[in-house]
Motif scaffolding. Structure first.
Motif, short mmCIF file in Angstrom:
data_model
loop_
_atom_site.label_atom_id
_atom_site.label_comp_id
_atom_site.label_asym_id
_atom_site.label_seq_id
_atom_site.Cartn_x
_atom_site.Cartn_y
_atom_site.Cartn_z
N ASP B 30 17.83 -57.95 -29.68
CA ASP B 30 17.13 -57.20 -28.64
C ASP B 30 16.68 -55.93 -28.77
N THR B 31 16.65 -55.36 -30.01
CA THR B 31 16.20 -54.09 -30.43
C THR B 31 15.05 -54.30 -31.41
N VAL B 32 14.02 -53.49 -31.03
CA VAL B 32 12.96 -53.43 -31.90
C VAL B 32 12.50 -52.30 -32.61
N SER B 33 12.26 -51.95 -33.66
CA SER B 33 11.99 -50.57 -34.25
C SER B 33 10.58 -51.15 -35.14
N TRP B 34 9.57 -50.00 -34.97
CA TRP B 34 8.35 -50.23 -35.56
C TRP B 34 8.19 -49.25 -36.67
N TYR B 35 7.94 -49.53 -37.97
CA TYR B 35 7.55 -48.65 -39.09
C TYR B 35 6.28 -48.67 -39.75
N GLN B 36 5.74 -47.62 -40.30
CA GLN B 36 4.43 -47.48 -40.61
C GLN B 36 4.70 -47.41 -42.46
N GLN B 37 4.09 -48.28 -43.33
CA GLN B 37 4.37 -48.24 -44.59
C GLN B 37 2.98 -48.11 -45.41
N ALA B 38 2.78 -46.89 -45.89
CA ALA B 38 1.59 -46.54 -46.50
C ALA B 38 1.68 -47.37 -48.02
N LEU B 39 0.63 -47.63 -48.76
CA LEU B 39 0.70 -48.12 -49.87
C LEU B 39 1.41 -47.39 -50.84
N GLY B 40 2.61 -48.01 -51.55
CA GLY B 40 3.09 -47.60 -52.58
C GLY B 40 4.40 -46.54 -52.28
N GLN B 41 4.52 -46.47 -50.65
CA GLN B 41 5.92 -45.58 -49.90
C GLN B 41 6.68 -46.55 -49.21
N GLY B 42 7.71 -45.81 -49.13
CA GLY B 42 8.72 -46.41 -48.20
C GLY B 42 8.39 -46.47 -46.66
N PRO B 43 8.84 -47.37 -46.09
CA PRO B 43 8.48 -47.25 -44.40
C PRO B 43 9.05 -46.14 -43.82
N GLN B 44 7.96 -45.81 -42.80
CA GLN B 44 8.59 -44.43 -42.02
C GLN B 44 8.60 -45.04 -40.53
N ILE B 46 8.49 -45.14 -36.80
CA ILE B 46 7.88 -44.73 -35.48
C ILE B 46 8.44 -44.45 -34.48
N PHE B 47 9.29 -45.65 -34.01
CA PHE B 47 10.09 -45.61 -32.92
C PHE B 47 10.83 -46.74 -32.63
N GLN B 48 11.86 -46.94 -31.79
CA GLN B 48 12.69 -48.00 -31.35
C GLN B 48 13.07 -48.17 -29.98
N TYR B 49 12.74 -49.51 -29.44
CA TYR B 49 12.83 -49.79 -28.20
C TYR B 49 14.14 -50.68 -28.06
N TYR B 50 14.81 -50.39 -26.84
CA TYR B 50 16.01 -51.15 -26.55
C TYR B 50 15.80 -51.26 -25.04
N GLU B 51 16.13 -52.25 -24.53
CA GLU B 51 16.25 -52.54 -22.90
C GLU B 51 14.87 -52.09 -22.35
N GLU B 52 13.81 -51.93 -23.01
CA GLU B 52 12.30 -51.97 -22.45
C GLU B 52 12.21 -50.21 -22.39
N GLU B 53 13.08 -49.58 -23.06
CA GLU B 53 12.90 -48.08 -23.08
C GLU B 53 12.90 -47.66 -24.57
N GLN B 68 8.23 -52.58 -24.91
CA GLN B 68 8.90 -53.66 -24.77
C GLN B 68 8.89 -54.42 -23.58
N PHE B 69 9.11 -55.66 -23.79
CA PHE B 69 8.84 -56.59 -22.58
C PHE B 69 10.40 -57.20 -22.21
N PRO B 70 10.48 -57.79 -20.85
CA PRO B 70 12.04 -58.56 -20.69
C PRO B 70 12.26 -59.56 -21.56
N ASN B 71 11.29 -60.03 -22.41
CA ASN B 71 11.75 -61.10 -23.18
C ASN B 71 12.10 -60.39 -24.57
N TYR B 72 12.06 -59.18 -24.83
CA TYR B 72 12.51 -58.21 -26.10
C TYR B 72 11.17 -58.14 -27.03
#
Lengths: 110, 114
Positions: B30-44, B46-53, B68-72
């Motif tokens: 139920d928890t979603v995080s987003w990352y940006q990964q540039a070529l040759g770099q580690g993921p950075q 961006i933000f994390q969502y939980y309970e639609e917040e 984030q939607f009610p279906n996660y």
């Protein structure tokens, strides 16, 4: 800002040799996770360390978390060609935010 | 048991445009995080969502927003695209509550800005 550095950046080893990557944080971490990313793939979770000084083993892989919870290491014994990929540590800063290290790219020569 | 799925797999945009990327978490997560990964770099992070917040944000400008939607499931929106936004965008899901849980990553969306 908060940084997590890994050394070395690249490592080429002969199959059967050992490999170690080191992860160093500028700040204390709540926990640390290790991931492996194959070329063209996505990071795959390997392990999580939480306690100061913790050591965990997975077959040929040994993971260690430093006493000060600022550094960690991954050691692979007797590398195999299947170990090829980039290994990332990811440190938890605070409660929810993971900071990924710069990664170590491992190449294994058969 | 479906893992994390992301769409689209590839996207080409021009500077100034807007883009929406989508993520469906692993079943039971139920928890979603987003990352940006540039070529040759580690993921950075961006933000994390939980309970639609949004409950934690990394060092990214307000041009990056999410939902984030009610279906996660989750979306990442990027406005006023810049050349530097070209990267692999990864979605990671995890179980409820604390962050002492493994993150499961999707295959990502490769975004190219022309």
């Amino acid at each position: 800002g908060q940084q997590v550095m890994q050394i070395p950046q690249y490592q080429h080893v002969q199959e059967g040799e050992d490999f170690t990557t080191y992860c160093n944080s500028s700040t204390t971490l709540s926990n640390i996770q290790w991931y492996k990313q194959r070329p063209g793939g996505h990071p795959v979770f390997l392990i999580q360390l939480v306690k100061s000084g913790e050591v965990k083993k997975q077959k040929r892989l040994t993971f260690q978390f430093g006493e000060a919870k600022k550094n960690s290491s991954l050691h692979i014994t007797a590398t195999q060609t299947t170990d090829v990929g980039t290994y990332f540590c990811a440190g938890l800063l605070g409660t929810y935010k993971y900071i990924f290290g710069t990664g170590t790219r491992l190449k294994v020569l058969a | 048991d479906a893992g994390v799925t992301q769409s689209p797999t590839h996207l080409i945009k021009t500077r100034g445009q807007q883009v929406t990327l989508r993520c469906s978490p692993k079943s039971g997560h139920d928890t979603v995080s987003w990352y940006q990964q540039a070529l040759g770099q580690g993921p950075q992070f961006i933000f994390q969502y939980y309970e639609e917040e949004e409950r934690q944000r990394g060092n990214f400008p307000d041009r990056f927003s999410g939902h984030q939607f009610p279906n996660y499931s989750s979306e990442l929106n990027v406005n006023a695209l810049l050349l530097g936004d070209s990267a692999l965008y990864l979605c990671a899901s995890s179980l409820t509550g604390t962050s002492n849980q493994p993150q499961h990553f999707g295959d990502g969306t490769r975004l190219s800005i022309l």
